[in-house]
Design an enzyme around this catalytic site. Structure first.
Site, PDB file in Angstrom:
ATOM      1  N   HIS A   1      32.437  64.429   1.444  1.00  0.00           N
ATOM      2  CA  HIS A   1      31.743  63.026   0.998  1.00  0.00           C
ATOM      3  C   HIS A   1      32.741  61.887   0.318  1.00  0.00           C
ATOM      4  O   HIS A   1      33.392  61.822  -0.680  1.00  0.00           O
ATOM      5  CB  HIS A   1      31.008  62.942   0.191  1.00  0.00           C
ATOM      6  CG  HIS A   1      29.615  62.341  -0.117  1.00  0.00           C
ATOM      7  ND1 HIS A   1      29.575  60.668  -1.022  1.00  0.00           N
ATOM      8  CD2 HIS A   1      28.384  62.331   0.703  1.00  0.00           C
ATOM      9  CE1 HIS A   1      28.290  60.268  -1.134  1.00  0.00           C
ATOM     10  NE2 HIS A   1      27.254  60.663   0.307  1.00  0.00           N
TER      11      HIS A   1
ATOM     12  N   ASP B   1      23.509  67.547   3.422  1.00  0.00           N
ATOM     13  CA  ASP B   1      23.323  67.887   5.207  1.00  0.00           C
ATOM     14  C   ASP B   1      23.248  68.883   5.358  1.00  0.00           C
ATOM     15  O   ASP B   1      23.305  69.653   7.077  1.00  0.00           O
ATOM     16  CB  ASP B   1      23.816  66.595   6.452  1.00  0.00           C
ATOM     17  CG  ASP B   1      24.075  65.237   5.992  1.00  0.00           C
ATOM     18  OD1 ASP B   1      24.557  64.364   6.092  1.00  0.00           O
ATOM     19  OD2 ASP B   1      22.693  64.971   6.943  1.00  0.00           O
TER      20      ASP B   1
HETATM   21  C1  SDX Z   1      25.839  61.783   4.350  1.00  0.00           C
HETATM   22  O1  SDX Z   1      27.531  58.036   1.911  1.00  0.00           O
HETATM   23  C2  SDX Z   1      26.781  58.573   1.396  1.00  0.00           C
HETATM   24  O2  SDX Z   1      25.842  58.811   0.349  1.00  0.00           O
HETATM   25  C3  SDX Z   1      26.186  59.102   2.572  1.00  0.00           C
HETATM   26  C4  SDX Z   1      24.742  60.363   2.541  1.00  0.00           C
HETATM   27  C5  SDX Z   1      23.724  59.356   2.155  1.00  0.00           C
HETATM   28  O3  SDX Z   1      22.992  60.490   1.926  1.00  0.00           O
HETATM   29  O4  SDX Z   1      23.258  58.358   3.027  1.00  0.00           O
HETATM   30  O5  SDX Z   1      24.952  60.870   1.428  1.00  0.00           O
HETATM   31  C6  SDX Z   1      25.053  61.142   3.999  1.00  0.00           C
HETATM   32  O6  SDX Z   1      25.929  61.220   5.255  1.00  0.00           O
HETATM   33  C7  SDX Z   1      26.299  62.682   4.025  1.00  0.00           C
HETATM   34  C8  SDX Z   1      27.973  62.722   5.012  1.00  0.00           C
HETATM   35  C9  SDX Z   1      28.028  64.021   6.272  1.00  0.00           C
HETATM   36  N1  SDX Z   1      29.024  64.013   6.466  1.00  0.00           N
HETATM   37  C10 SDX Z   1      29.491  64.905   7.306  1.00  0.00           C
HETATM   38  O7  SDX Z   1      28.842  65.921   6.566  1.00  0.00           O
HETATM   39  C11 SDX Z   1      30.460  64.866   8.220  1.00  0.00           C
HETATM   40  C12 SDX Z   1      31.379  65.380   7.742  1.00  0.00           C
HETATM   41  N2  SDX Z   1      32.507  64.627   6.570  1.00  0.00           N
HETATM   42  C13 SDX Z   1      33.152  63.987   6.979  1.00  0.00           C
HETATM   43  O8  SDX Z   1      33.474  63.095   8.256  1.00  0.00           O
HETATM   44  C14 SDX Z   1      33.424  62.737   5.827  1.00  0.00           C
HETATM   45  O9  SDX Z   1      33.726  63.664   4.325  1.00  0.00           O
HETATM   46  C15 SDX Z   1      32.878  61.959   5.076  1.00  0.00           C
HETATM   47  C16 SDX Z   1      33.225  60.908   6.093  1.00  0.00           C
HETATM   48  C17 SDX Z   1      31.133  62.355   4.422  1.00  0.00           C
HETATM   49  C18 SDX Z   1      33.808  61.619   4.347  1.00  0.00           C
HETATM   50  O10 SDX Z   1      34.956  60.220   4.676  1.00  0.00           O
HETATM   51  P1  SDX Z   1      35.877  60.002   3.550  1.00  0.00           P
HETATM   52  O11 SDX Z   1      35.333  59.179   2.436  1.00  0.00           O
HETATM   53  O12 SDX Z   1      36.194  57.968   4.363  1.00  0.00           O
HETATM   54  O13 SDX Z   1      36.938  60.410   3.438  1.00  0.00           O
HETATM   55  P2  SDX Z   1      37.991  60.407   4.430  1.00  0.00           P
HETATM   56  O14 SDX Z   1      37.041  60.926   6.347  1.00  0.00           O
HETATM   57  O15 SDX Z   1      39.117  59.680   4.049  1.00  0.00           O
HETATM   58  O16 SDX Z   1      38.824  62.548   4.062  1.00  0.00           O
HETATM   59  C19 SDX Z   1      39.869  62.915   3.386  1.00  0.00           C
HETATM   60  C20 SDX Z   1      40.384  62.986   3.477  1.00  0.00           C
HETATM   61  C21 SDX Z   1      41.275  63.544   4.758  1.00  0.00           C
HETATM   62  O17 SDX Z   1      42.108  64.330   4.808  1.00  0.00           O
HETATM   63  P3  SDX Z   1      44.016  63.145   4.428  1.00  0.00           P
HETATM   64  O18 SDX Z   1      43.971  62.540   6.254  1.00  0.00           O
HETATM   65  O19 SDX Z   1      43.228  62.691   2.919  1.00  0.00           O
HETATM   66  O20 SDX Z   1      44.472  64.369   4.697  1.00  0.00           O
HETATM   67  O21 SDX Z   1      39.276  65.043   3.533  1.00  0.00           O
HETATM   68  C22 SDX Z   1      39.549  64.958   5.230  1.00  0.00           C
HETATM   69  C23 SDX Z   1      40.165  64.496   5.873  1.00  0.00           C
HETATM   70  O22 SDX Z   1      40.517  64.428   7.083  1.00  0.00           O
HETATM   71  N3  SDX Z   1      37.821  65.504   4.855  1.00  0.00           N
HETATM   72  C24 SDX Z   1      37.979  66.748   5.663  1.00  0.00           C
HETATM   73  C25 SDX Z   1      36.446  66.608   5.490  1.00  0.00           C
HETATM   74  N4  SDX Z   1      35.867  65.874   5.246  1.00  0.00           N
HETATM   75  C26 SDX Z   1      37.095  65.101   5.012  1.00  0.00           C
HETATM   76  N5  SDX Z   1      38.989  68.074   6.554  1.00  0.00           N
HETATM   77  C27 SDX Z   1      37.492  68.579   6.961  1.00  0.00           C
HETATM   78  N6  SDX Z   1      36.543  68.578   7.329  1.00  0.00           N
HETATM   79  C28 SDX Z   1      35.897  67.685   6.371  1.00  0.00           C
HETATM   80  N7  SDX Z   1      33.825  67.345   6.798  1.00  0.00           N
END
Ligand code: SDX
Length: 455
Positions: free
Chosen positions: A333, A390
């Site tokens: 998140h 989720d």
């Molecule tokens: C919702 O914003 C909100 O409030 C949203 C929400 C709401 O109520 O409105 O809470 C609802 O959208 C919840 C999130 C649902 N999405 C998912 O479950 C999809 C999987 N998660 C991700 O794609 C990710 O964690 C996000 C999109 C939720 C957050 O992305 P960020 O903040 O941009 O973080 P990032 O992508 O920069 O990740 C940071 C690091 C990365 O690695 P590095 O580049 O630093 O090496 O963490 C890794 C990412 O690769 N990472 C993951 C991961 N989520 C982040 N690696 C593996 N699996 C994951 N799920």
């Protein structure tokens, strides 16, 4: 199919890493930037809210220094003043107008939370009855909308239908689109909160080839939605109180969440003066993405793909692998660097609902195994990746009888309350201006046009 023209290979494709490297190698912007007029260090106000991080007010930065700030994804940028929802991502805290989500989920109901988000306080008995009555009296939709909806293919994704039909509402309720008229703003808010479940249920019934059900005023919000989704003319539909309670709780947990992607979309659309129906349609479009609200559907598809507990580690390894685009849906998140408090509530509800329904879903066992392994995995620990809202919601929704294609639709039904409350707050903010971010330009510097015969 008309011929597809691929862009010419000579079109330059700058690698973003190069741009950022160049910028960061050139000079590190120090905190003390020099004022163009005075030659002295720029003084910027620091603003404090009720709780949470202070903000540096940079509204005069460009005028004083000719520089913008740079924050793609807005990870460190406050876009507005808001009193609706507060999140402490490190502590896993979520408050709506100061009330903790755990207390609201346990003691309140969805329409009461809608009142709190719209008006700021818990309603008294009379206020609550009046608000529930106002919403109830708006649950029917214009009869032409059922004809409009029949224009979609039967196999259209329900989110595609919801997005399209919501945008069309301004064509049916044009008498509540003047955003400068407080009365019209309230009627539009009530119409959207009341009609979203009706439209969602219509999209679901349409995908089944079953007749639409009209709303019933003798049922509460969650019961009415279940009735419109699951009733059939051939027999009476008996509403299971366990499912109705779980539905209302799921709506509560998805109602609002500060300035997330879809809420920011609604605010940006609304900042131009667009009507509320168009703004909410924009929010639905943004929510659909698998990185946002579409994740609940993606979690169930991911669990089905994993299939067996013996393959969980394989998928955790895929999620760790930088060269593998796979991410563990339902984990991570932008704000929560701790357990999402909504996921905590949903995890508990999962067991309660499945036990009460006598459903044993192997996907729940799989989810629990995946959670256990991921929470111990160094990659997830180091990157502070925890289950989010989720991760468990889909398992409950599946047990309640919804197909995965409806999961994000249900998220949209609930989040409509947050979106419209945030929209109302923005429209009523006397300082609000049209949203207009700037950029770091990386295209060609000015150059002369070359006539065709000289290229
Ligand atoms: C919702 O914003 C909100 O409030 C949203 C929400 C709401 O109520 O409105 O809470 C609802 O959208 C919840 C999130 C649902 N999405 C998912 O479950 C999809 C999987 N998660 C991700 O794609 C990710 O964690 C996000 C999109 C939720 C957050 O992305 P960020 O903040 O941009 O973080 P990032 O992508 O920069 O990740 C940071 C690091 C990365 O690695 P590095 O580049 O630093 O090496 O963490 C890794 C990412 O690769 N990472 C993951 C991961 N989520 C982040 N690696 C593996 N699996 C994951 N799920």
């Amino acid at each position: 199919m008309p011929p597809v023209m691929n862009p010419p290979s000579r079109v330059g494709k700058k690698h973003w890493g190069e741009v950022l490297m160049t910028a960061s190698n050139k000079n590190q912007a120090s905190v003390t930037l020099t004022d163009n007029q005075t030659g002295k260090a720029v003084e910027l106000p620091v603003l404090s809210g009720t709780v949470g991080p202070d903000v540096v007010d940079i509204r005069t930065l460009y005028a004083h220094t000719g520089k913008f700030t740079f924050d793609p994804g807005y990870g460190a940028t406050g876009s507005c003043l808001s009193g609706l929802t507060y999140i402490d991502g490190d502590k896993g805290v979520l408050l709506h107008r100061g009330y903790p989500i755990e207390q609201l989920a346990a003691q309140s109901d969805f329409l009461e939370l809608a009142f709190v988000l719209l008006y700021g306080e818990l309603p008294n008995t009379e206020e609550k009855a009046g608000f529930v009555n106002a919403i109830t009296r708006h649950t029917m939709v214009h009869e032409q909308l059922s004809i409009f909806l029949r224009g979609f293919r039967r196999d259209a994704h329900p989110m595609a239908i919801l997005c399209g039909v919501t945008g069309a509402l301004s064509a049916f309720y044009h008498d509540s689109t003047d955003i400068n008229d407080p009365k019209q703003r309230i009627i539009a808010s009530h119409r959207l909160i009341a009609k979203m479940p009706t439209l969602a249920a219509m999209a679901y019934k349409y995908s089944l080839g079953q007749p639409f059900n009209y709303p019933r005023n003798d049922l509460n919000y969650a019961e009415n939605f279940l009735h419109m989704c699951f009733s059939v003319p051939a027999e009476d539909y008996v509403i299971d109180p366990v499912i109705a309670d779980a539905m209302d709780k799921i709506f509560i947990l998805h109602a609002d969440h500060e300035q997330n992607a879809s809420t920011s979309t609604v605010r940006l659309a609304g900042s131009s003066g667009a009507n509320p129906f168009a703004c909410i349609a924009a929010g639905i479009a943004s929510l659909w993405g698998p990185a946002h609200g579409g994740a609940n559907e993606a979690v169930l598809n991911m669990l089905a793909e994993i299939g067996d507990r013996s393959r969980v580690q394989e998928y955790v390894n895929k999620a760790r692998d930088k060269n593998d685009p796979f991410r563990l849906f339902g984990f991570g998140h932008r704000v929560y660097k701790n357990y999402d408090p909504r996921a905590q509530v949903l995890r508990k509800s999962c067991h309660e609902v499945l036990d009460k329904l006598g459903v044993s879903d192997p996907l729940l066992e799989l989810a629990m195994e995946l959670e256990e392994i991921a929470l111990k995995d160094s990659y997830f620990v180091e990157k502070q990746l925890y289950p989010n809202v989720d991760f468990y919601s889909g398992i409950i929704l599946k047990a309640m009888g919804f197909p995965t294609s409806m999961f994000t639709v249900l998220f949209a039904v609930a989040r409509t309350v947050g979106w419209i409350s945030q929209w109302k707050e923005m429209v009523e903010d006397p300082t609000q201006r049209i949203g207009r971010p700037r950029q770091l330009y990386t295209g060609p510097a000015q150059r002369d046009f070359v006539p065709l015969d000289k290229r």
